[in-house]
Design a protein around this motif. Structure first.
Motif, PDB file in Angstrom:
ATOM      1  N   GLU A 256       8.495  32.274   0.498  1.00 38.35           N
ATOM      2  CA  GLU A 256       8.196  31.208  -0.456  1.00 38.35           C
ATOM      3  C   GLU A 256       8.478  29.884   0.252  1.00 38.35           C
ATOM      4  OE1 GLU A 256      10.846  33.523  -1.663  1.00 38.35           O
ATOM      5  OE2 GLU A 256       9.143  34.863  -1.937  1.00 38.35           O
ATOM      6  N   GLN A 257       7.612  28.932   0.029  1.00 31.27           N
ATOM      7  CA  GLN A 257       7.726  27.663   0.738  1.00 31.27           C
ATOM      8  C   GLN A 257       7.472  26.507  -0.224  1.00 31.27           C
ATOM      9  OE1 GLN A 257       4.691  25.991   3.806  1.00 31.27           O
ATOM     10  NE2 GLN A 257       6.091  27.304   4.960  1.00 31.27           N
ATOM     11  N   VAL A 258       8.324  25.507  -0.147  1.00 27.43           N
ATOM     12  CA  VAL A 258       8.155  24.289  -0.945  1.00 27.43           C
ATOM     13  C   VAL A 258       8.113  23.111   0.005  1.00 27.43           C
ATOM     14  CG1 VAL A 258       9.101  22.807  -2.741  1.00 27.43           C
ATOM     15  CG2 VAL A 258       9.323  25.287  -2.944  1.00 27.43           C
ATOM     16  N   ARG A 259       7.120  22.264  -0.178  1.00 24.32           N
ATOM     17  CA  ARG A 259       6.932  21.115   0.703  1.00 24.32           C
ATOM     18  C   ARG A 259       6.825  19.849  -0.149  1.00 24.32           C
ATOM     19  NH1 ARG A 259       2.582  21.045   5.578  1.00 24.32           N
ATOM     20  NH2 ARG A 259       3.150  23.230   5.416  1.00 24.32           N
ATOM     21  N   PHE A 260       7.656  18.854   0.157  1.00 23.92           N
ATOM     22  CA  PHE A 260       7.580  17.546  -0.480  1.00 23.92           C
ATOM     23  C   PHE A 260       7.061  16.563   0.570  1.00 23.92           C
ATOM     24  CE2 PHE A 260      11.052  19.922  -2.402  1.00 23.92           C
ATOM     25  CZ  PHE A 260      10.791  19.801  -3.757  1.00 23.92           C
ATOM     26  N   GLU A 261       5.963  15.896   0.260  1.00 25.75           N
ATOM     27  CA  GLU A 261       5.428  14.947   1.221  1.00 25.75           C
ATOM     28  C   GLU A 261       4.935  13.697   0.505  1.00 25.75           C
ATOM     29  OE1 GLU A 261       2.452  17.247   3.201  1.00 25.75           O
ATOM     30  OE2 GLU A 261       0.963  16.994   1.624  1.00 25.75           O
ATOM     31  N   THR A 262       4.966  12.589   1.217  1.00 31.44           N
ATOM     32  CA  THR A 262       4.439  11.324   0.697  1.00 31.44           C
ATOM     33  C   THR A 262       3.363  10.840   1.639  1.00 31.44           C
ATOM     34  OG1 THR A 262       6.584  10.784  -0.292  1.00 31.44           O
ATOM     35  CG2 THR A 262       5.002   8.990  -0.030  1.00 31.44           C
ATOM     36  N   LYS A 263       2.180  10.545   1.076  1.00 36.70           N
ATOM     37  CA  LYS A 263       1.021  10.116   1.852  1.00 36.70           C
ATOM     38  C   LYS A 263       0.878   8.593   1.742  1.00 36.70           C
ATOM     39  CE  LYS A 263      -2.623  12.664   0.989  1.00 36.70           C
ATOM     40  NZ  LYS A 263      -3.646  13.460   0.236  1.00 36.70           N
ATOM     41  N   PHE A 264       0.647   7.934   2.888  1.00 35.02           N
ATOM     42  CA  PHE A 264       0.452   6.488   2.939  1.00 35.02           C
ATOM     43  C   PHE A 264      -0.924   6.222   3.562  1.00 35.02           C
ATOM     44  CE2 PHE A 264       4.925   7.528   3.489  1.00 35.02           C
ATOM     45  CZ  PHE A 264       5.558   6.728   2.553  1.00 35.02           C
ATOM     46  N   PHE A 265      -1.801   5.522   2.840  1.00 36.56           N
ATOM     47  CA  PHE A 265      -3.151   5.271   3.341  1.00 36.56           C
ATOM     48  C   PHE A 265      -3.815   4.168   2.522  1.00 36.56           C
ATOM     49  CE2 PHE A 265      -3.285   8.397   0.004  1.00 36.56           C
ATOM     50  CZ  PHE A 265      -4.402   8.071  -0.748  1.00 36.56           C
ATOM     51  N   ASP A 266      -4.936   3.669   3.040  1.00 42.47           N
ATOM     52  CA  ASP A 266      -5.777   2.727   2.304  1.00 42.47           C
ATOM     53  C   ASP A 266      -6.943   3.481   1.688  1.00 42.47           C
ATOM     54  OD1 ASP A 266      -4.156   0.613   3.040  1.00 42.47           O
ATOM     55  OD2 ASP A 266      -5.361   0.108   4.803  1.00 42.47           O
ATOM     56  N   ASP A 267      -7.209   3.268   0.392  1.00 41.08           N
ATOM     57  CA  ASP A 267      -8.300   3.977  -0.258  1.00 41.08           C
ATOM     58  C   ASP A 267      -9.640   3.342   0.111  1.00 41.08           C
ATOM     59  OD1 ASP A 267      -8.640   1.702  -1.859  1.00 41.08           O
ATOM     60  OD2 ASP A 267      -7.544   2.568  -3.542  1.00 41.08           O
ATOM     61  N   ARG A 268     -10.736   3.856  -0.481  1.00 39.68           N
ATOM     62  CA  ARG A 268     -12.072   3.390  -0.108  1.00 39.68           C
ATOM     63  C   ARG A 268     -12.317   1.931  -0.498  1.00 39.68           C
ATOM     64  NH1 ARG A 268     -15.833   6.590  -0.857  1.00 39.68           N
ATOM     65  NH2 ARG A 268     -14.723   8.513  -1.417  1.00 39.68           N
ATOM     66  N   ASN A 269     -11.470   1.381  -1.388  1.00 34.54           N
ATOM     67  CA  ASN A 269     -11.589  -0.025  -1.768  1.00 34.54           C
ATOM     68  C   ASN A 269     -10.677  -0.933  -0.962  1.00 34.54           C
ATOM     69  OD1 ASN A 269     -13.456   0.539  -3.905  1.00 34.54           O
ATOM     70  ND2 ASN A 269     -11.721   1.271  -5.145  1.00 34.54           N
ATOM     71  N   GLY A 270      -9.953  -0.358   0.012  1.00 36.67           N
ATOM     72  CA  GLY A 270      -9.056  -1.150   0.844  1.00 36.67           C
ATOM     73  C   GLY A 270      -7.681  -1.351   0.240  1.00 36.67           C
ATOM     74  N   ASN A 271      -7.389  -0.721  -0.887  1.00 34.46           N
ATOM     75  CA  ASN A 271      -6.081  -0.845  -1.523  1.00 34.46           C
ATOM     76  C   ASN A 271      -5.113   0.178  -0.927  1.00 34.46           C
ATOM     77  OD1 ASN A 271      -7.090  -2.791  -3.400  1.00 34.46           O
ATOM     78  ND2 ASN A 271      -7.949  -1.126  -4.618  1.00 34.46           N
ATOM     79  N   HIS A 272      -3.907  -0.279  -0.611  1.00 35.36           N
ATOM     80  CA  HIS A 272      -2.921   0.643  -0.039  1.00 35.36           C
ATOM     81  C   HIS A 272      -2.378   1.562  -1.122  1.00 35.36           C
ATOM     82  CE1 HIS A 272      -0.111   2.111   2.946  1.00 35.36           C
ATOM     83  NE2 HIS A 272       0.844   2.001   2.050  1.00 35.36           N
ATOM     84  N   GLN A 273      -2.318   2.855  -0.813  1.00 38.47           N
ATOM     85  CA  GLN A 273      -1.842   3.845  -1.762  1.00 38.47           C
ATOM     86  C   GLN A 273      -0.645   4.604  -1.180  1.00 38.47           C
ATOM     87  OE1 GLN A 273      -2.959   4.171  -4.806  1.00 38.47           O
ATOM     88  NE2 GLN A 273      -4.780   2.867  -4.635  1.00 38.47           N
ATOM     89  N   THR A 274       0.323   4.885  -2.038  1.00 39.84           N
ATOM     90  CA  THR A 274       1.463   5.742  -1.703  1.00 39.84           C
ATOM     91  C   THR A 274       1.457   6.888  -2.701  1.00 39.84           C
ATOM     92  OG1 THR A 274       2.749   3.868  -0.860  1.00 39.84           O
ATOM     93  CG2 THR A 274       3.961   5.872  -1.444  1.00 39.84           C
TER      94      THR A 274
END
Length: 267
Positions: free
Chosen positions: A135-153
């Motif tokens: 069994e595996q549990v993974r917590f991750e946070t993604k940092f990127f700019d969406d298709r409109n150029g807005n930064h998303q976390t």
């Protein structure tokens, strides 16, 4: 009821609730062939502290809704280093970072962006007479700019349940060492801002694969993967499917490698 059975029941209930919720709204579904190739290098760091490291390199290619070639477009390239602690019995803890360069694929609606991830992961393994469960549990946070150029976390939780069957070796000098048949199911939930995505459901993934050793230091995986992903508009499901291969080199020889942490998938 054992902890394993309780965890699996909760896992199934979450999947069912998300599917029933999706059925209340109109949605469309598209099918996209994809391929995942990965090369991993594992090495010891500080053995007296039970610390080791691993570096993963991954290439994901895909077709599109009307293109059946899974190698037609490069979807993303990934570099992912890990620090691994294995001082607990039957358990490993992972701390990682992933550098995802994603590319625009107009026919499939993908846009170009650089995505970085911070990852904490734990894997618990139960040895069986002729195999293992994990069994595996993974917590991750993604940092990127969406298709409109807005930064998303976007924080995300991933839960995986898998089984490995150890295959018999009847020959004195077999071609491959310590072969296995493995499979897993994985559910991913995202927790994004409302302006990016309303739904928490992200991906449900299935994979079946064969793994074995070429030498005690080099092991490989060959299999297939299928996943269903909800796009951020909340109405479009993309079903990815296709081949998956992985090659792992371990500086310290291993009798058996089951690839419980392999990150095969497309998004």
């Amino acid at each position: 009821m054992s902890l394993l059975k309780k965890s699996f029941l909760v896992f199934c209930c979450i999947i069912l609730s998300q599917v029933l919720k999706a059925q209340d709204a109109p949605y469309t579904m598209g099918f996209i062939p994809a391929s995942i190739s990965e090369v991993d290098v594992a090495f010891p760091l500080i053995e007296k502290w039970n610390l080791s490291g691993q570096a993963d390199m991954q290439l994901v290619t895909q077709g599109a809704y009307t293109n059946g070639n899974p190698f037609e477009y490069t979807q993303r390239k990934v570099i992912r280093p890990w620090i691994i602690y294995s001082g607990f019995k039957n358990m490993k803890l992972w701390l990682g970072y992933a550098h995802n360069q994603k590319y625009a694929i107009e026919e499939a609606g993908n846009y170009k962006t650089l995505e970085n991830r911070l990852i904490v992961m734990g894997t618990y393994t139960q040895e069986m007479p002729k195999g293992s469960l994990f069994e595996q549990v993974r917590f991750e946070t993604k940092f990127f700019d969406d298709r409109n150029g807005n930064h998303q976390t976007v924080p995300r939780i991933r839960a995986r349940f898998g089984v490995n069957h150890y295959l018999r070796q009847s020959k004195e000098k077999p071609i491959f060492l310590a072969p296995n048949i493995g499979y897993y199911t994985e559910l991913m939930l995202k927790f994004a801002s409302k302006d990016y995505a309303d739904e928490h459901f992200d991906i449900f993934r299935l994979s079946v694969y064969y793994t074995a050793g070429i030498t005690p230091n080099i092991h490989f995986l060959a299999g297939v993967i299928g996943q269903m992903q909800l796009r951020t508009n909340g109405t479009q499901f993309d079903v990815y499917y296709g081949p998956m291969v992985s090659l792992k080199y371990s500086v310290k020889p291993k009798e058996r490698e089951t690839f419980d942490s392999v990150d095969g998938g497309a998004d």
